[in-house]
Enzyme design. Structure first.
Site, short mmCIF file in Angstrom:
data_model
loop_
_atom_site.label_atom_id
_atom_site.label_comp_id
_atom_site.label_asym_id
_atom_site.label_seq_id
_atom_site.Cartn_x
_atom_site.Cartn_y
_atom_site.Cartn_z
N LYS A 50 0.80 -1.22 0.00
CA LYS A 50 0.00 0.00 0.00
C LYS A 50 0.84 1.28 0.00
O LYS A 50 0.37 2.34 -0.43
CB LYS A 50 -0.93 0.01 1.21
CG LYS A 50 -2.05 -1.02 1.18
CD LYS A 50 -3.20 -0.58 0.31
CE LYS A 50 -4.41 -1.46 0.49
NZ LYS A 50 -5.55 -1.01 -0.33
N SER B 261 -8.84 -0.40 7.00
CA SER B 261 -8.77 -1.33 8.13
C SER B 261 -7.34 -1.46 8.63
O SER B 261 -7.10 -2.07 9.66
CB SER B 261 -9.28 -2.70 7.71
OG SER B 261 -8.44 -3.27 6.72
N GLU C 260 -9.69 -13.83 -3.69
CA GLU C 260 -10.34 -13.19 -2.55
C GLU C 260 -10.89 -14.26 -1.61
O GLU C 260 -10.97 -15.44 -1.96
CB GLU C 260 -11.44 -12.25 -3.02
CG GLU C 260 -12.54 -12.91 -3.81
CD GLU C 260 -13.50 -11.90 -4.43
OE1 GLU C 260 -13.44 -10.70 -4.09
OE2 GLU C 260 -14.32 -12.33 -5.25
N GLY D 54 -16.07 -13.20 1.27
CA GLY D 54 -16.17 -11.88 0.65
C GLY D 54 -15.89 -11.93 -0.83
O GLY D 54 -15.01 -11.24 -1.33
N ASP E 136 -17.28 -10.80 -3.48
CA ASP E 136 -18.00 -9.83 -4.30
C ASP E 136 -17.33 -9.63 -5.65
O ASP E 136 -17.99 -9.43 -6.67
CB ASP E 136 -18.11 -8.49 -3.58
CG ASP E 136 -16.75 -7.90 -3.26
OD1 ASP E 136 -16.34 -6.93 -3.92
OD2 ASP E 136 -16.07 -8.41 -2.34
N SER F 154 1.14 -9.69 -0.39
CA SER F 154 0.78 -8.28 -0.29
C SER F 154 1.22 -7.58 0.98
O SER F 154 1.41 -6.36 0.99
CB SER F 154 -0.74 -8.12 -0.46
OG SER F 154 -1.42 -8.77 0.58
#
Length: 327
Positions: A59, A84, A210, A214, A216, A310
């Site tokens: 990030k 988060s 994923e 979750g 989606d 990650s």
């Protein structure tokens, strides 16, 4: 839903520009290999270890890229973010390095280590309940009070381009790939990775991974439009998103081969592999790529495969409990 105009989407050239912008500020993280993993899968696997990035996750790349483009007026008013944990830390650290005040909205159940690190980097933290409060409403209220520029965790051209620099480095070091497995939450890393892969290894098949709770992104990919879900309950806290972003979805549906979903048990197995066989600490979300790869063993046999690790920001008590099976 209508598609996002192509001219508004970031491109590989934006990833290359981001790489120049963050050079000397972001770490060039190592590309790791494992003979044990190669033997297990019958493939040649290259793991980009973003758990060794500044603040412990990929990030930082997108955050620093975005904040480095602020005008003087934006710098004076400050930056606002919601996260988060990893995006929170990335914004707080990047803001500190660039002399910008940062306000971070975080859920009350965010990992303690990530919460404390965000404060340690100088971020002002505002807590909310992700299960009963509207994060966007909390963000709007804080933004009205401060006038700060909101930098979302994934659906922003500069964030997407910055995250793509990890795969740019991976391919430049490891060479062209046949397949690439990338964790998927809101889609910033997967979208940026797809842009980098198409620019440097155009034949690579790109897979997002994923948590099953979750999925989606998987539902959206199948439906051809964004599907929104309730906040999922999974150990992969970095992937507890409720929907992909408009920008990230357009890039993902154009470039990805498929979206995979894995169980929390598979994430724990990947955490254990990293700890026991590679001697590294990886957070649950950071294990999504490896878990998805292991699920795809038959498809990758004999191929050159890239995986993004990650991040490594996990509370050590939680880490130990997960590995011991007592969480």
């Amino acid at each position: 839903m209508k598609g996002t105009p192509v001219q508004d989407l970031p491109t590989y050239e934006d990833v290359a520009a981001a790489a120049r912008r963050i050079e000397g500020h972001a770490y060039k993280t190592p590309v790791l290999t494992s003979a044990t993993l190669d033997k297990e899968l019958g493939a040649r696997v290259f793991l980009k270890a973003e758990n060794f990035q500044r603040m412990g996750a990929f990030k930082f790349r997108g955050a620093y890229n975005a904040l480095s483009r602020f005008t003087d007026a934006q710098k004076k008013a400050g930056v606002l973010a919601f996260s988060s944990g990893n995006h929170a830390q990335a914004i707080a650290l990047s803001a500190k390095l660039l002399g910008i005040a940062a306000t971070i909205i975080m859920p009350e159940d965010a990992p303690a280590a990530k919460l404390e690190a965000t404060k340690g980097y100088g971020g002002r933290v505002v807590i909310y309940d992700r299960y009963s409060q509207d994060r966007d409403e909390v963000s709007r209220r804080v933004q009205e009070e401060t006038g700060a520029t909101l930098i979302p965790p994934f659906d922003h051209p500069d964030i997407i381009a910055g995250q793509g620099t990890a795969v740019k480095e991976l391919i430049e070091e490891a060479g062209e790939l046949d397949a690439l497995f990338v964790c998927l939450g809101g889609g910033g890393l997967l979208a940026g990775s797809a842009l980098a892969a198409r620019g440097l290894s155009p034949e690579a098949e790109i897979y997002g991974v994923e948590p099953e709770a979750g999925n989606d992104g998987q539902q959206s990919f199948r439906a051809g439009s964004i599907v929104r879900i309730a906040t999922p309950k999974t150990i992969a806290d970095g992937a507890q998103t409720t929907a992909l972003g408009a920008l990230t979805f357009e890039i993902i549906r154009r470039e990805a081969r498929d979206i995979l979903a894995v169980s929390d048990a598979e994430l724990v197995a990947a955490m254990r592999f990293f700890a026991e066989r590679m001697k590294i600490v990886v957070e649950p979300t950071g294990c999504l790529g490896l878990a998805g790869l292991r699920r795809s063993a038959e498809q990758v046999r004999g191929k050159r495969v890239g995986v993004i690790i990650s991040g490594g920001n996990v509370d050590l008590h939680r880490f130990a409990a997960l590995l011991a099976g007592s969480a």
